[in-house]
Design a protein around this motif. Sequence first.
Motif, mmCIF file in Angstrom:
data_model
loop_
_atom_site.group_PDB
_atom_site.id
_atom_site.type_symbol
_atom_site.label_atom_id
_atom_site.label_comp_id
_atom_site.label_asym_id
_atom_site.label_seq_id
_atom_site.Cartn_x
_atom_site.Cartn_y
_atom_site.Cartn_z
ATOM 1 N N TRP A 214 0.660 -1.008 0.101
ATOM 2 C CA TRP A 214 0.005 0.497 -0.231
ATOM 3 C C TRP A 214 0.895 1.300 -0.072
ATOM 4 N N GLY A 215 2.413 1.153 -0.610
ATOM 5 C CA GLY A 215 3.011 2.737 -0.650
ATOM 6 C C GLY A 215 4.210 2.164 -0.518
ATOM 7 N N VAL A 238 3.482 -1.622 -7.443
ATOM 8 C CA VAL A 238 2.155 -1.603 -8.146
ATOM 9 C C VAL A 238 1.934 -0.422 -7.214
ATOM 10 N N SER A 239 1.919 0.013 -5.921
ATOM 11 C CA SER A 239 1.362 1.383 -5.295
ATOM 12 C C SER A 239 2.264 2.671 -5.927
ATOM 13 N N VAL A 262 2.312 -7.469 -8.871
ATOM 14 C CA VAL A 262 1.403 -7.946 -9.298
ATOM 15 C C VAL A 262 0.242 -7.712 -8.358
ATOM 16 N N ASP A 263 -1.166 -6.985 -8.938
ATOM 17 C CA ASP A 263 -2.026 -6.442 -8.559
ATOM 18 C C ASP A 263 -3.133 -7.505 -7.597
ATOM 19 N N GLY A 264 -2.659 -7.153 -5.908
ATOM 20 C CA GLY A 264 -3.374 -7.892 -5.619
ATOM 21 C C GLY A 264 -5.103 -7.705 -5.536
ATOM 22 N N GLN A 265 -4.962 -6.434 -5.716
ATOM 23 C CA GLN A 265 -6.747 -6.203 -5.427
ATOM 24 C C GLN A 265 -7.493 -5.700 -6.381
#
Length: 326
Positions: A214-215, A238-239, A262-265
Motif C-alpha cells: 500500500w505504498g 504496484v502502488s 502483481v496487483d492483489g486487489q
Amino acid sequence: MTEIRSTTPGLYPLPDWAKDDLSDLKGHQKNDLISGDETGEIADAYDRARNEVVGRQLEAGLDLIVEGQLRWDDMLAHPLCVHDNVETRGIVRYYDNNNFYREPVVRGDLTPDGDVTAELDAASEVSQAVLPGPYSLAELATDEYYGDGAAFLDAIAEFLAAEVDAFPVVETLFLLEPSLVTDAPADGEDERVSEAIDTVAAATDADVVVHTYWGSIPEKPYAHLMDADIDAVGFDFVSDHEGSLYNIQEYGTKDDVALGVVDGQNTLVESPEEIAERIEWVESQLPVAEFDTIYATSNTELFYLPTNKAEAKLDALAAAPAEVPR
C-alpha cells in the motif's frame, strides 16, 4: 545468477463451495466467527478447502507454497483474535479499504497457543509460512494489559517468536508489515520496531522476508528496517514503484528482495510476460550487480479477488520467472 522464485503473501479467497458450506454451518453472526476451537463439519470444511488451495498452487507450479490462511476471519489480526487472553469487540475498518476486522483487545499474557502451527502442520506441502509482522499486529490491536506501547510491541514480538519457534520446517517466512507504510513509526519507535522484527526473525532458520504494501516506507523507518537481521524486504511496485525504487537506490537493500509486481486487489490478470517485464524494469533501475534471490509475488494477499481471478494470477506468477531473460 539471480534465482527468481514465485510465491504469494498468503491469505487466499475461500473456494466458492466452501463459502456456501461454511455460511450454512456457521451462520452470519459475530459469535459464529472463528474462535480457534472448531471441530466437526466446520473443521472438515476448512481442511478440504486448505487441501484444494494448496493443490491449486502446486498445479500452477509456484516455487513456494503457502497454507492459505482460509480460517482467518481477520486479515492480519487472526493470531490475536483466537487467543484466550484476547477479547474481540466491535468491527473496525481495515486500513483504508472496504474490509473490516474484529478489534482484538489484549487483556492478559500473550502466551503461545499454536493456532498457526496447527494450520501449517495440516499441510505438509507448505514451504512458506506467513504471519503479520509485530508492528502491524500491535497497531491493529488494543492493549489493556501491558500498559505501555513499547512493552506491548515487545510482547507481540515475543508472542509471534514463540509461535514461529513451534513451526514445522519451512523455507521462507513472510512477515506482513503494511503499517510500516500506512502508519509509520515515529522517531525513536522505528528503532524499536526493527528490534521487534529481529526478535521474530531470530526464532527461525527460514529466510525471513518483511513484506510491505500500500505504498512505500518513509525513509527513516526504512533505514532502521535495513538494520534488522532479515533476509529480504518486500516492496509494493504496484502502488508506489517510484517510492520503492527510491528507498532501494538511496539506502540499499538486502541480498534478496521481494517484488510485489502483481496487483492483489485488481481483477485484471497480468500476463507472465508483463510480470517478467516488471521484474526486468526493477533490476535495470538498481545499482546492485544482482540479487541472490528475487521473490516474485503479488503486492497484497489475493483474498480480495474472486477465486477464478486469484487462480489466474497464480498461473501467471508461476510462469513469469521463465520469461525473465538470464
